[in-house]
Design a protein around this motif. Sequence first.
Motif, short mmCIF file in Angstrom:
data_model
loop_
_atom_site.label_atom_id
_atom_site.label_comp_id
_atom_site.label_asym_id
_atom_site.label_seq_id
_atom_site.Cartn_x
_atom_site.Cartn_y
_atom_site.Cartn_z
N LEU A 67 0.82 -1.20 0.00
CA LEU A 67 0.00 0.00 0.00
C LEU A 67 0.86 1.26 0.00
N ALA A 78 -8.00 -17.39 -6.71
CA ALA A 78 -8.39 -16.40 -5.70
C ALA A 78 -7.82 -15.02 -6.03
N PHE A 114 -13.41 -6.09 -10.46
CA PHE A 114 -13.59 -4.81 -9.78
C PHE A 114 -12.38 -3.90 -10.01
N LEU A 143 -2.63 1.65 -9.83
CA LEU A 143 -3.76 1.14 -9.03
C LEU A 143 -3.83 -0.38 -9.09
N HIS A 183 -0.88 -1.93 -7.05
CA HIS A 183 -1.11 -1.90 -5.61
C HIS A 183 -2.13 -2.95 -5.22
N ALA A 184 -3.24 -3.02 -5.98
CA ALA A 184 -4.34 -3.91 -5.61
C ALA A 184 -3.92 -5.37 -5.74
N GLY A 201 -1.36 -6.19 -2.94
CA GLY A 201 -2.04 -6.25 -1.65
C GLY A 201 -2.89 -7.50 -1.56
N GLY A 202 -3.62 -7.81 -2.64
CA GLY A 202 -4.47 -9.00 -2.65
C GLY A 202 -3.66 -10.27 -2.44
N LEU A 255 -3.86 -12.92 0.66
CA LEU A 255 -4.09 -14.35 0.37
C LEU A 255 -3.03 -15.24 0.98
N HIS A 260 -17.00 -5.51 -3.31
CA HIS A 260 -16.39 -4.63 -2.32
C HIS A 260 -15.12 -4.02 -2.91
N ILE A 261 -14.66 -2.92 -2.27
CA ILE A 261 -13.42 -2.31 -2.72
C ILE A 261 -12.27 -3.28 -2.42
N ALA A 262 -11.46 -3.57 -3.43
CA ALA A 262 -10.42 -4.59 -3.30
C ALA A 262 -9.27 -4.08 -2.44
N GLU A 263 -8.52 -5.04 -1.89
CA GLU A 263 -7.34 -4.72 -1.09
C GLU A 263 -6.37 -3.85 -1.91
N GLY A 264 -5.82 -2.82 -1.27
CA GLY A 264 -4.80 -2.01 -1.92
C GLY A 264 -5.34 -0.96 -2.87
N PHE A 265 -6.67 -0.90 -3.04
CA PHE A 265 -7.23 0.00 -4.05
C PHE A 265 -7.34 1.43 -3.54
N LEU A 266 -7.60 1.58 -2.24
CA LEU A 266 -7.77 2.93 -1.70
C LEU A 266 -6.41 3.49 -1.27
N ALA A 315 -8.00 4.88 3.39
CA ALA A 315 -8.21 3.62 4.11
C ALA A 315 -8.29 3.90 5.62
N ALA A 327 -13.14 -11.37 3.07
CA ALA A 327 -11.78 -11.00 2.66
C ALA A 327 -10.84 -12.19 2.80
N ALA A 347 -11.34 -13.98 -0.79
CA ALA A 347 -10.52 -12.96 -1.45
C ALA A 347 -11.41 -11.86 -2.02
N LEU A 387 -8.19 -6.20 3.71
CA LEU A 387 -7.97 -5.83 5.10
C LEU A 387 -7.84 -4.32 5.28
N THR A 388 -7.03 -3.66 4.42
CA THR A 388 -6.89 -2.21 4.56
C THR A 388 -8.15 -1.49 4.10
N LEU A 404 -15.13 5.96 -3.76
CA LEU A 404 -14.16 5.90 -4.84
C LEU A 404 -13.96 7.29 -5.46
N PHE A 447 -21.00 2.02 -11.07
CA PHE A 447 -21.24 1.06 -9.99
C PHE A 447 -22.64 1.13 -9.40
#
Lengths: 248, 250
Positions: A35, A68, A75, A104, A107-108, A111-112, A116, B2-8, B13, B97, B101, B105-106, B160, B182
């Motif tokens: 992040l 996963a 999204f 973006l 990062h996503a 992070g994902g 996992l 949902h907003i994915a991890e690391g997206f914000l 966050a 989460a 997946a 978390l953030t 967003l 959305f």
Amino acid sequence: MTGLAVDDAAWASAWRSRSPGDKALLSLGLVLCALLLPVWPGSVLVGLTAVALALGPARVPARTFGRAVRLPLAFVAVGALTSVVQLGGGPGWAPDAAQRAGALVGHALAGGAAVLLLATTTPMSDLLPALRRLRVPAAVVEVASVTYRLLFVLLESLHTIREAQTARMGHSTVRRSFRSSGVLAAAVLTRSWDRARRLQDGLAGRGMVDGLRVLPEVLPSSRRFLAATVTGLTAIVVVSLTVGGAAG
Amino acid sequence: MHIAEGFLPPAHAVGWTIAAAPFVVHGARAVATEVRRNPESTLLLGAAGAFTFVLSAIKLPSVTGSSSHPTGTGAGAILFRPPVMALLGTVVLLFQALLLAHGGLTTLGANAFSMAVVGPWVGYGAYRLTRALTGNLLAAVFAGMALADLATYVTTSLQLALAFPDAETGFAGAAVKFLGVFALTQVPLAIGEGLLGVLLFRALISNARPELVRLGVLPAEPDDVLPDTPAPAGTSPAAPSTDDGDGAHR
């Protein structure tokens, strides 16, 4: 087996016997790196580390992990594209669209993958007791534990009922499918109540007064694992800041 | 969705986590008090959490041919009240989460704010308002569940837009974009979730009436309870009763 491939992987993982605290430190450290560090090379390093650790020492099936990681992609792609479309003066791309969208997605994805790594090596029932140490009230942790344990029963009911409905043409048209889904939801809800009541009766018969006490499994923390985690995370931060700083 | 991890971005966050925290802590207190007063409710609340998770796994047929998943928090808000849903919704998001997946978390704070706080409160408000105005339970359930679903996605879009404002038109322009992508596309699915709610509650009214009465969704009506309870020994059915809610006043 249960319909939740990530959970199956977590129970079968080679890291199952490692301390949940150790794995949480590694995974959350990677999440924060993904992040906070610049996408090149920070997110790339985090992503590669998470994938290498999961498929290598933790022996998570590549299929499960890959599937996963792909799930949130729809999204991420739609969100990233929308964020770089510009409306002012007729629709068009923002000036640095490719770079921003790429950052973006980077990062996503990183992070994902880091989340996992924790999810595919640590079952929920190991993680929930650890929440107690973060001063989450015992009642909440217990409700969450019951939720986790009932999930699989209800998911199985859901699949069985749905299969039966499909076999009886319950999902052959949109109209019937709606009706079947409503009945399905009601059946799952009443079953969940029934299960809870029967569990309660069984536990009361065994003398439950307050709280569901289970013997915690002792999974000792490993100093080598912790040392390697701290070294690895430091290396990622240092490399990212020097390479990223030189590039920018 | 949902907003994915690391997206914000990190600041967002953290900000959304702080925004959602009071609601979730309030919900946790409500749950803790309930469990202390009534230890067996642990299992019922756990069942409610599991139901919310499983409800979001029911595929909803959609008009466009694809299928979508209900958010499930509208039904939870009507059955178990919004404060409890703030906590159960957050627990479900954590499970999604880590088990599916789905989300992250953030971004848990931001997702909890839209799905466990705004959705249930808007849905519950719409449910209570419609029920007070029309007196019709099923119409109120439809409004509650459809608006809970829609409010969740509107909130996500605005979150967003705040995080990624348009270079020229700023937040307003970005809000138009994200709402278009959305939230507008979600309208048919929200209607679908409302319909699912009507079918769900119709099935519950015929199969699980005592539970709905216990949860306060249906008023306790003596004539509904009577057929199930056997007549006390010694009273003849023909004897005129004084406290009978059914025949005595007519």
